[in-house]
Design an enzyme around this catalytic site. Structure first.
Site, PDB file in Angstrom:
ATOM      1  N   SER A 253      96.993  37.984  12.995  1.00  0.00           N
ATOM      2  CA  SER A 253      97.321  36.807  12.200  1.00  0.00           C
ATOM      3  C   SER A 253      96.483  35.640  12.652  1.00  0.00           C
ATOM      4  O   SER A 253      96.098  35.556  13.815  1.00  0.00           O
ATOM      5  CB  SER A 253      98.798  36.458  12.389  1.00  0.00           C
ATOM      6  OG  SER A 253      98.973  35.984  13.715  1.00  0.00           O
ATOM      7  N   LYS A 254      96.232  34.750  11.695  1.00  0.00           N
ATOM      8  CA  LYS A 254      95.324  33.660  12.009  1.00  0.00           C
ATOM      9  C   LYS A 254      95.903  32.682  13.024  1.00  0.00           C
ATOM     10  O   LYS A 254      95.179  31.878  13.593  1.00  0.00           O
ATOM     11  CB  LYS A 254      94.843  32.957  10.744  1.00  0.00           C
ATOM     12  CG  LYS A 254      95.910  32.267   9.960  1.00  0.00           C
ATOM     13  CD  LYS A 254      95.280  31.601   8.742  1.00  0.00           C
ATOM     14  CE  LYS A 254      96.345  30.959   7.898  1.00  0.00           C
ATOM     15  NZ  LYS A 254      96.021  30.790   6.516  1.00  0.00           N
ATOM     16  N   ARG A 255      97.188  32.761  13.224  1.00  0.00           N
ATOM     17  CA  ARG A 255      97.778  31.897  14.262  1.00  0.00           C
ATOM     18  C   ARG A 255      97.241  32.260  15.634  1.00  0.00           C
ATOM     19  O   ARG A 255      97.168  31.431  16.528  1.00  0.00           O
ATOM     20  CB  ARG A 255      99.293  32.055  14.279  1.00  0.00           C
ATOM     21  CG  ARG A 255      99.915  31.447  13.071  1.00  0.00           C
ATOM     22  CD  ARG A 255     101.129  30.631  13.405  1.00  0.00           C
ATOM     23  NE  ARG A 255     101.461  29.867  12.210  1.00  0.00           N
ATOM     24  CZ  ARG A 255     102.677  29.588  11.818  1.00  0.00           C
ATOM     25  NH1 ARG A 255     103.688  29.986  12.539  1.00  0.00           N
ATOM     26  NH2 ARG A 255     102.886  28.888  10.733  1.00  0.00           N
ATOM     27  N   LYS A 256      96.943  33.553  15.830  1.00  0.00           N
ATOM     28  CA  LYS A 256      96.550  33.999  17.160  1.00  0.00           C
ATOM     29  C   LYS A 256      95.081  34.365  17.251  1.00  0.00           C
ATOM     30  O   LYS A 256      94.516  34.449  18.329  1.00  0.00           O
ATOM     31  CB  LYS A 256      97.395  35.204  17.552  1.00  0.00           C
ATOM     32  CG  LYS A 256      98.869  34.866  17.589  1.00  0.00           C
ATOM     33  CD  LYS A 256      99.686  35.884  18.330  1.00  0.00           C
ATOM     34  CE  LYS A 256     101.139  35.424  18.375  1.00  0.00           C
ATOM     35  NZ  LYS A 256     102.066  36.521  18.316  1.00  0.00           N
ATOM     36  N   ASN A 257      94.475  34.648  16.139  1.00  0.00           N
ATOM     37  CA  ASN A 257      93.109  35.150  16.129  1.00  0.00           C
ATOM     38  C   ASN A 257      92.469  34.690  14.828  1.00  0.00           C
ATOM     39  O   ASN A 257      93.101  34.811  13.794  1.00  0.00           O
ATOM     40  CB  ASN A 257      93.153  36.687  16.051  1.00  0.00           C
ATOM     41  CG  ASN A 257      92.528  37.349  17.238  1.00  0.00           C
ATOM     42  OD1 ASN A 257      91.541  36.860  17.780  1.00  0.00           O
ATOM     43  ND2 ASN A 257      93.091  38.461  17.641  1.00  0.00           N
TER      44      ASN A 257
END
Ligand code: GLU
Length: 494
Positions: A253-257
């Site tokens: 997910s873009k929150r983490k990567n």
């Protein structure tokens, strides 16, 4: 023997996702290995969220990686149109056929009624699903209401008991109980099909023989299988590819990567290395070598070598592999690649007008504008100490900016400025009060060239990435804050 035909069917609703490239790569390899064809179809039936910009970005990103398709909206082909929004007339006919044969029915239930049924089922601790209210309407009654212009959807009938066997090329037969399946809406009230109907109809009409898709679609496979059966069509072979994961094993997910392919392009990864890394996601070469080209992958491709443990997409590993690729370039190739990346005239011409008036010698360019050529800027935490805003409000401001900028589909200075302005108004401060935070996050300095121009030039991927990093530097945002702060978003006018 029928020719193998595979496809990738992205929905153009956001940044071009690495998951799309990963699934595209495996479909491409499978098709090529069998001397078959690979098709690109755009699934844009969600009119609200789909955009032509996003579609173009998908084409560009896949091409940058070296993924080419035999048929698609931009290259044409004998089974077009390849955009679902241009195939509207086709779906209605198939939906009508299902209704005529008693496999689907018009449903007139209002949202209020559906909500109430749902609430009651939840209260009884049942899985919420459509209760079949309109299934037993007499056909004449249904026809009369449709003719009177009453709003309705079309739902498919599904068995209520037993199991559906999903023959997965990787897992073998997967049994899914029918009582988990809802009476899926096939045609929406606006006359557009849902994913389920459009996907099945198109895969059939486009002669797709093998469908390799992400495993997030496995739970809904019974509905697709039932549709093939209702239509009396051969079902393509199905293969549910393991999902990409963050290093902590959660779904990528873009929150983490960063998940946008263009981010990796802007960070200075080589497309060959990126594609190579995606080929390592759940798959390995028979001799386990890490570095390989697309042609080598095709040559040795074998679906039975896909492993089901969730493949981890790890930027550090990707960087390592990219380093291997870089070191094998000739010096001339290396210089050429760097030039193409960011030392090209087009990029320099964007930066030059901002810099020219501010330097006396060229050697002052790097200290002033070196951030145009880096990925992270690692701003010092002291740069975020604010005269007017306390530390929590600083984080709040930056998180709101990030969310709003993540939602921005067209990336230009005016739109970016409007976002900053709207967040400032929401926080009851002036636009210029937020500027130091942007300077720090984006340029890593207290002041520099115009930061709003710089954000336009850097593009959405790097700008958002740096904001995210700055928020992390300041201690991040807790789950509780995320929940609370998200509520504010709707109050920000932009
Ligand atoms: N449009 C779907 C997606 O965006 C396609 C899924 C499939 O391959 O069937 O992922």
């Amino acid at each position: 023997m029928t020719k193998v035909r595979t496809r990738i069917a992205p929905s153009p609703t956001g940044d071009p996702h690495v998951g799309t490239a990963y699934i595209a790569l495996f479909n491409l390899c499978f098709a090529r290995q069998h001397g078959g064809e690979f098709v690109l179809r755009i699934e844009d039936t969600d009119q609200q969220r789909s955009s032509r910009e996003s579609e173009q970005q998908i084409f560009d990103a896949l091409r940058w990686l070296g993924i080419e398709w035999n048929e698609g909206p931009d290259v044409g082909g004998p089974h077009g149109p390849y955009r679902q929004s241009e195939r509207g007339h086709i779906y209605k006919q198939y939906s009508d056929e299902l209704v005529a044969n008693g496999h689907a029915f018009p449903c007139f239930c209002s949202t209020e009624r559906l909500d109430q049924v749902r609430a009651e089922q939840m209260a009884r601790k049942e899985t919420p699903r459509y209760d079949g209210h309109c299934m037993h309407l007499a056909p004449e009654e249904a026809q009369r209401r449709i003719a009177a212009g009453e709003s309705h959807v079309t739902r498919m009938k599904v068995p209520t008991e037993g199991v559906c066997v999903v023959p997965d090329m990787l897992r073998g037969d997967v049994e899914i109980p029918w009582d988990r399946m809802d009476m899926q809406v096939l045609m929406k009230a606006d006359g557009l099909p849902t994913y389920f109907l459009a996907n099945v109809v198109d895969d059939h009409l486009m002669g797709i023989t093998h469908v390799l898709r992400g495993e997030e679609w496995l739970p809904s496979a019974p509905k697709l299988i039932k549709l093939y059966e209702y239509f009396g069509w051969d079902q393509p072979a199905l293969c549910y590819m393991p999902l990409l994961r963050n290093p902590d094993k959660s779904k990528l997910s873009k929150r983490k990567n960063p998940t946008s392919i263009t981010f990796y392009q802007r960070m200075g990864f080589l497309p060959e290395a990126m594609l190579n890394y995606l080929g390592r996601m759940g798959w390995s070469m028979p001799d386990e070598r890490e570095k390989f080209t697309l042609d080598e992958m095709v040559e040795h491709f074998d679906l039975s070598r896909v492993s089901l443990g969730g493949p981890i997409f790890d930027m550090e590993k990707l960087s390592w592999l990219n380093g291997q690729w870089i070191r094998e370039l000739s010096v001339e190739q290396f210089a050429g690649e760097v030039q193409r990346w960011a030392l090209n005239p087009e990029y320099l011409m964007k930066i030059a007008p901002l810099v020219q008036g501010r330097v006396e010698t060229f050697s002052q360019i790097e200290p002033l504008a070196g951030f145009f050529f880096s990925g992270s800027v690692n701003a010092d935490i002291s740069l975020f100490a604010h005269k007017k805003l306390d530390a929590d409000t600083v984080r709040l401001a930056m998180q709101l900016l990030l969310w709003k900028l993540e939602a921005l589909r067209q990336w230009d200075k005016d739109r970016i400025t409007a976002v900053v302005q709207a967040v400032a108004e929401h926080l009851e401060v002036k636009l210029r009060d937020l500027m130091p935070l942007l300077f720090a996050s984006i340029t890593g300095q207290a002041s520099s060239v115009s930061v709003l121009d710089a954000m336009e030039i850097l593009g959405p991927d790097l700008s958002r990435f740096r904001l995210r990093q700055a928020i992390e530097t300041l201690g991040g945002v807790s789950k509780k804050e995320t929940k609370e702060w998200e509520k504010r978003l709707s109050a920000i006018a932009c």
